[in-house]
Design an enzyme around this catalytic site. Structure first.
Site, PDB file in Angstrom:
ATOM      1  N   ASP A   1      49.233  40.348  -5.179  1.00 34.92           N
ATOM      2  CA  ASP A   1      48.684  40.123  -6.526  1.00 34.92           C
ATOM      3  C   ASP A   1      47.161  40.037  -6.488  1.00 34.92           C
ATOM      4  O   ASP A   1      46.570  39.161  -7.106  1.00 34.92           O
ATOM      5  CB  ASP A   1      49.285  38.847  -7.129  1.00 34.92           C
ATOM      6  CG  ASP A   1      49.032  38.744  -8.638  1.00 34.92           C
ATOM      7  OD1 ASP A   1      48.667  39.760  -9.258  1.00 34.92           O
ATOM      8  OD2 ASP A   1      49.188  37.632  -9.183  1.00 34.92           O
TER       9      ASP A   1
ATOM     10  N   GLY B   1      49.665  28.298 -14.736  1.00 36.21           N
ATOM     11  CA  GLY B   1      50.509  29.471 -14.949  1.00 36.21           C
ATOM     12  C   GLY B   1      51.787  29.003 -15.615  1.00 36.21           C
ATOM     13  O   GLY B   1      51.819  27.912 -16.192  1.00 36.21           O
TER      14      GLY B   1
ATOM     15  N   GLY C   1      53.251  26.668 -12.391  1.00 37.10           N
ATOM     16  CA  GLY C   1      52.384  25.819 -11.582  1.00 37.10           C
ATOM     17  C   GLY C   1      51.072  25.528 -12.274  1.00 37.10           C
ATOM     18  O   GLY C   1      50.736  26.142 -13.281  1.00 37.10           O
TER      19      GLY C   1
ATOM     20  N   GLY D   1      43.423  25.229 -14.038  1.00 36.67           N
ATOM     21  CA  GLY D   1      44.157  26.427 -14.420  1.00 36.67           C
ATOM     22  C   GLY D   1      45.641  26.150 -14.417  1.00 36.67           C
ATOM     23  O   GLY D   1      46.095  25.171 -13.839  1.00 36.67           O
TER      24      GLY D   1
HETATM   25  N1  ADE Z   1      41.205  27.461 -10.323  1.00 34.88           N
HETATM   26  C1  ADE Z   1      42.305  27.747  -9.625  1.00 34.88           C
HETATM   27  N2  ADE Z   1      42.126  27.427  -8.349  1.00 34.88           N
HETATM   28  C2  ADE Z   1      40.872  26.930  -8.222  1.00 34.88           C
HETATM   29  C3  ADE Z   1      40.090  26.440  -7.145  1.00 34.88           C
HETATM   30  N3  ADE Z   1      40.583  26.406  -5.909  1.00 34.88           N
HETATM   31  N4  ADE Z   1      38.839  26.060  -7.397  1.00 34.88           N
HETATM   32  C4  ADE Z   1      38.364  26.120  -8.642  1.00 34.88           C
HETATM   33  N5  ADE Z   1      39.040  26.556  -9.697  1.00 34.88           N
HETATM   34  C5  ADE Z   1      40.288  26.971  -9.492  1.00 34.88           C
END
Ligand code: ADE
Length: 369
Positions: free
Chosen positions: A229, A34, A37, A32
């Site tokens: 959040d 943002g 980050g 993921g």
């Molecule tokens: N996406 C963001 N953080 C994560 C995590 N700790 N485990 C799996 N997917 C994620």
């Protein structure tokens, strides 16, 4: 009294015992990102996993740009909050950190990996196979009725062949190609399929998740940490139907996608924010409780965007000030409709605490099974 997040975290120390050698961290695919980050999947060599293997799959948070001092500061703050927090089953726990290259702008924060990603995405992608156990009057059908239904309508319609004898609140998810030997792990959740006998999400799972989120948040509140959040996108799903609250500390500075609106304060998740946060910029565990009400709405609407049809934040704020609140989603038991309404009381002190929410959800579970 709660200190503002910034002041809270500046006082927190870093504890060297969390340091993990950088060379033993093998970074993998991105999970993921943002604005400032990103999170990648990684192997932490030498870190024991639950099967006793010594290369644990972890998630690693880092800043996107090593020259972004503000983003780095925010991540340091999050690390300090995680250290302060200690560990709880329903929180994405800290596993370690690589801080030695901080002078070059690199900070790696190692947290638990949650295989099934965030709840918002998970719910919306499993909407079609949802097993609703709530009747048209908002009552949860009793176990005997449920079993009857399982044997008749939903089965006949091919919606779900959930084993009625299986543990109600256990969401078993297994890899398609078994990783029992532990050698290879599929790269993404797409390669996973749910166990053939437990293929769907049901009302029971949503209730279990709501209880777990309340538990994680009660733990945060007990440590005097406010999330700021809380939203389904910031709750992650791990093995065994366990959900974990994620992304605190950094949240305030990381607002950047469509969920966050630009205000004089920067980008804000307006649809999740308590009325007093919107009007007076006041945040507290009781404003997290408001957000929890919105998360309940997201859960029972299976990952829909709150306040459907309302796009503009300032209009929404006016409407909320005038007393407007969302309706109970059709699939939500009455109790959860009432709970949402209590979380959205204008006076923060009239809202239930996370402890009360936890206890109330627990007694619902007892009375419905
Ligand atoms: N996406 C963001 N953080 C994560 C995590 N700790 N485990 C799996 N997917 C994620």
């Amino acid at each position: 009294p709660l200190l503002p997040m910034e002041e809270q975290t500046e006082r927190l120390p870093y504890d060297q015992r969390w340091e993990f050698p950088r060379y033993r961290l093998k970074l993998g695919v991105q999970l993921g990102a943002g604005c400032f980050g990103r999170v990648v999947k990684a192997k932490a060599v030498g870190m024991k996993d639950s099967n006793g293997r010594t290369a644990k799959t972890v998630a690693v948070k880092m800043v996107k740009s090593q020259t972004d001092a503000a983003a780095l500061e925010a991540l340091v703050r999050e690390l300090k909050i995680l250290i302060h927090l200690g560990s709880h089953l329903n929180v994405v726990n800290l596993l370690g950190a690589c801080t030695k290259e901080m002078h070059k702008g690199e900070l790696l924060v190692i947290v638990e990996y949650c295989r099934f990603g965030n709840l918002q995405t998970y719910l919306s992608s499993h909407r079609d196979s949802f097993v609703n156990l709530v009747d048209e009057f908002g009552n949860i059908r009793s176990q005997s009725e449920t079993e009857e239904t399982e044997n008749t309508s939903s089965l006949q319609q091919g919606i779900c062949d959930r084993d009625p004898t299986a543990s109600t609140f256990c969401l078993d998810l297994i890899p398609t190609d078994s990783t029992a030997s532990g050698e290879t792990e599929p790269e993404s959740i797409c390669q996973y399929q749910r166990d053939a006998t437990l293929p769907c999400i049901s009302t029971h799972d949503l209730i279990s998740w709501s209880f777990q989120i309340a538990s994680g948040m009660d733990y945060l509140a007990s440590k005097k940490v406010l999330h700021g959040d809380l939203a389904a996108r910031n709750v992650l799903l791990a093995d065994g139907g366990v959900v974990k609250v994620a992304d605190f500390g950094m949240a305030k500075r990381m607002y950047c996608d469509g969920k966050y609106e630009r205000t004089s304060q920067g980008l804000m998740p307006v649809k999740w924010m308590a009325i007093e946060s919107l009007t007076d910029r006041v945040f507290s565990s009781q404003s997290d409780v408001w957000s929890f009400g919105v998360v309940l709405w997201e859960l029972f609407s299976l990952g829909k965007v709150p306040y459907p049809g309302i796009e503009m934040g300032h209009l929404l704020v006016k409407e909320i000030q005038n007393g407007y609140r969302m309706e109970k989603p059709t699939n939500a038991p009455n109790f959860f409709g009432e709970t949402m309404a209590r979380c959205w009381k204008t006076d923060p002190n009239e809202r239930p605490t996370f402890r009360q929410l936890k206890d109330a959800i627990c007694s619902q579970v007892e009375s419905c099974i």
